[in-house]
Design a protein around this motif. Structure first.
Motif, PDB file in Angstrom:
ATOM      1  N   LEU A   1      -9.502  18.597   9.908  1.00  0.00           N
ATOM      2  CA  LEU A   1      -9.983  19.780   9.203  1.00  0.00           C
ATOM      3  C   LEU A   1     -10.969  20.571  10.069  1.00  0.00           C
ATOM      4  O   LEU A   1     -10.898  21.805  10.148  1.00  0.00           O
ATOM      5  N   PHE A   2     -11.901  19.850  10.708  1.00  0.00           N
ATOM      6  CA  PHE A   2     -12.880  20.540  11.555  1.00  0.00           C
ATOM      7  C   PHE A   2     -12.199  21.236  12.739  1.00  0.00           C
ATOM      8  O   PHE A   2     -12.604  22.319  13.164  1.00  0.00           O
ATOM      9  N   ALA A   3     -11.152  20.613  13.271  1.00  0.00           N
ATOM     10  CA  ALA A   3     -10.404  21.270  14.347  1.00  0.00           C
ATOM     11  C   ALA A   3      -9.735  22.542  13.829  1.00  0.00           C
ATOM     12  O   ALA A   3      -9.692  23.571  14.525  1.00  0.00           O
ATOM     13  N   ALA A   4      -9.231  22.484  12.576  1.00  0.00           N
ATOM     14  CA  ALA A   4      -8.600  23.670  11.981  1.00  0.00           C
ATOM     15  C   ALA A   4      -9.635  24.764  11.743  1.00  0.00           C
ATOM     16  O   ALA A   4      -9.371  25.959  11.982  1.00  0.00           O
ATOM     17  N   TYR A   5     -10.842  24.367  11.268  1.00  0.00           N
ATOM     18  CA  TYR A   5     -11.916  25.340  11.063  1.00  0.00           C
ATOM     19  C   TYR A   5     -12.326  25.973  12.404  1.00  0.00           C
ATOM     20  O   TYR A   5     -12.523  27.190  12.494  1.00  0.00           O
ATOM     21  N   GLY A   6     -12.460  25.125  13.411  1.00  0.00           N
ATOM     22  CA  GLY A   6     -12.829  25.641  14.729  1.00  0.00           C
ATOM     23  C   GLY A   6     -11.785  26.586  15.278  1.00  0.00           C
ATOM     24  O   GLY A   6     -12.105  27.615  15.893  1.00  0.00           O
ATOM     25  N   ASP A   7     -10.530  26.264  15.048  1.00  0.00           N
ATOM     26  CA  ASP A   7      -9.445  27.128  15.503  1.00  0.00           C
ATOM     27  C   ASP A   7      -9.531  28.499  14.836  1.00  0.00           C
ATOM     28  O   ASP A   7      -9.309  29.541  15.466  1.00  0.00           O
ATOM     29  N   ALA A   8      -9.882  28.495  13.543  1.00  0.00           N
ATOM     30  CA  ALA A   8     -10.005  29.765  12.824  1.00  0.00           C
ATOM     31  C   ALA A   8     -11.231  30.556  13.261  1.00  0.00           C
ATOM     32  O   ALA A   8     -11.233  31.798  13.194  1.00  0.00           O
ATOM     33  N   CYS A   9     -12.272  29.855  13.722  1.00  0.00           N
ATOM     34  CA  CYS A   9     -13.521  30.515  14.128  1.00  0.00           C
ATOM     35  C   CYS A   9     -13.583  30.804  15.629  1.00  0.00           C
ATOM     36  O   CYS A   9     -14.569  31.387  16.118  1.00  0.00           O
TER      37      CYS A   9
END
Length: 358
Positions: free
Chosen positions: A226-234
């Motif tokens: 999830l954090f990787a997905a959030y980072g990808d979006a940011c």
């Protein structure tokens, strides 16, 4: 399990067939021999006395159909007879003969109890005989030449030797009885198999667990994703829990994701307690099959992938799943995170994942 089980408390309404509804008694009386043996195994397995219940029925079973083992090393034998009428004395002599023969040659020990299981139970003559152990013993001895000697083995005759006679004389015939079909149904109704076997609704489900404030060890994999997905979006490769405070929309998404993960975990526990074995695994497989193409399709970023995948899970038709009537929308989202936790789903390419996630 007592060999003299009674049916006190059994709901007699189960025996009433209404329009479009087949009663459990009618249903089990129509079973094939193989299905009857499986039903007996399921019913017996629901009893907590046993450490293991195995179905041995088939070629070479040596007169053992369903064997229920106890921690003491003792065992009970359930001899299944899927006959379309009540058992008579002539139906059981060869089975008793097999038991004494194979015990005498050391293939297994004498069971603690030996219970006949027939959909139509036993007739009056056999009922009376099983209630009189001494008469039953003498009946077997008398019946041996005609009903046992040439029928235990296909390739040899087993005469009533002095050793066999001594074993028969020294065995307490009170171990022999039968288990009424209504008792088996009552046991089965208390088992995880009842909902599918008798088309009974699953019991109500309690509220799911609330996620603890601190992340637990078993959460780290899906959280890292999830954090990787959030980072990808940011647009960052180093997103961590501390970044959630400055991004409220991601913070609320993370809270919902954890609630969904724990909701699915509570559904898994409910499944273990109240549904047939493998029901939750079956649901996970169905969700995976329904969302994997979505998860593997191109997305603008990892968070879009998460949202598209959980939305697809929400829209799936799962009517063929036993757990569907007790499955909430949050469970469907949570199953996606369980699949990510088990590395069956990814939101970003593997190189984007950070090991710790916290």
């Amino acid at each position: 399990m007592s060999s003299r089980s009674h049916d006190a408390g059994f709901d007699s309404r189960l025996l009433v067939s209404q329009a479009g509804v087949t009663s459990p008694l009618t249903l089990v009386r129509a079973y094939s021999p193989g299905e009857w043996e499986l039903f007996v195994q399921e019913a017996v397995d629901s009893q907590s006395d046993y450490t293991r219940v195995v179905k041995i029925a088939g070629s070479g079973d040596k007169g053992r159909d369903v064997c229920a083992e106890l921690s003491s090393g003792e065992w009970d034998n359930f001899q299944c007879k899927a006959y379309r009428q009540a058992l008579t004395p002539s139906d059981i002599w060869v089975e008793l003969g097999k038991l004494f023969h194979y015990v005498s040659v050391g293939d297994f020990t004498m069971p603690r109890t030996y219970l006949f299981a027939c959909p139509f139970d036993v007739g009056p003559k056999l009922h009376d005989l099983l209630s009189s152990p001494d008469r039953l013993r003498e009946g077997l001895i008398e019946a041996w030449p005609a009903h046992c000697a040439s029928k235990i083995l296909t390739s040899d005759t087993i005469p009533l030797s002095s050793d066999l006679l001594t074993l028969i004389r020294s065995t307490s015939f009170s171990i022999f009885s039968y288990i009424p079909t209504l008792t088996l149904i009552r046991y089965s109704l208390c088992s995880p198999f009842a909902s599918t076997r008798f088309h009974i609704e699953l019991p109500p489900r309690s509220d799911p667990d609330i996620p603890p404030e601190e992340l637990q060890g078993h959460e780290h994999r899906y959280v890292a994703k999830l954090f990787a997905a959030y980072g990808d979006a940011c647009g960052t490769s180093a997103f961590s829990a501390s970044d959630l405070d400055s991004r409220p929309h991601l913070g609320s998404h993370f809270v919902r994701a954890r609630e969904a993960f724990y909701s699915a975990a509570s559904l898994e526990r409910f499944s273990e307690e109240s549904a047939p074995v493998g029901a939750f695994t079956s649901l996970k497989h169905a969700v995976f099959a329904g969302v994997v193409d979505v998860a593997e399709s191109p997305h603008a970023n990892g968070l879009d992938c998460v949202r598209a995948t959980t939305r697809a899970a929400q829209e799936l038709q799962l009517s063929d799943q036993v757990l569907e009537p007790r499955t909430r929308v949050t469970d469907r989202h949570g199953v996606c995170h369980h699949l990510a936790n088990e590395d069956q789903l990814d939101w970003c390419t593997p190189r984007d994942l950070k090991s710790g996630g916290t």
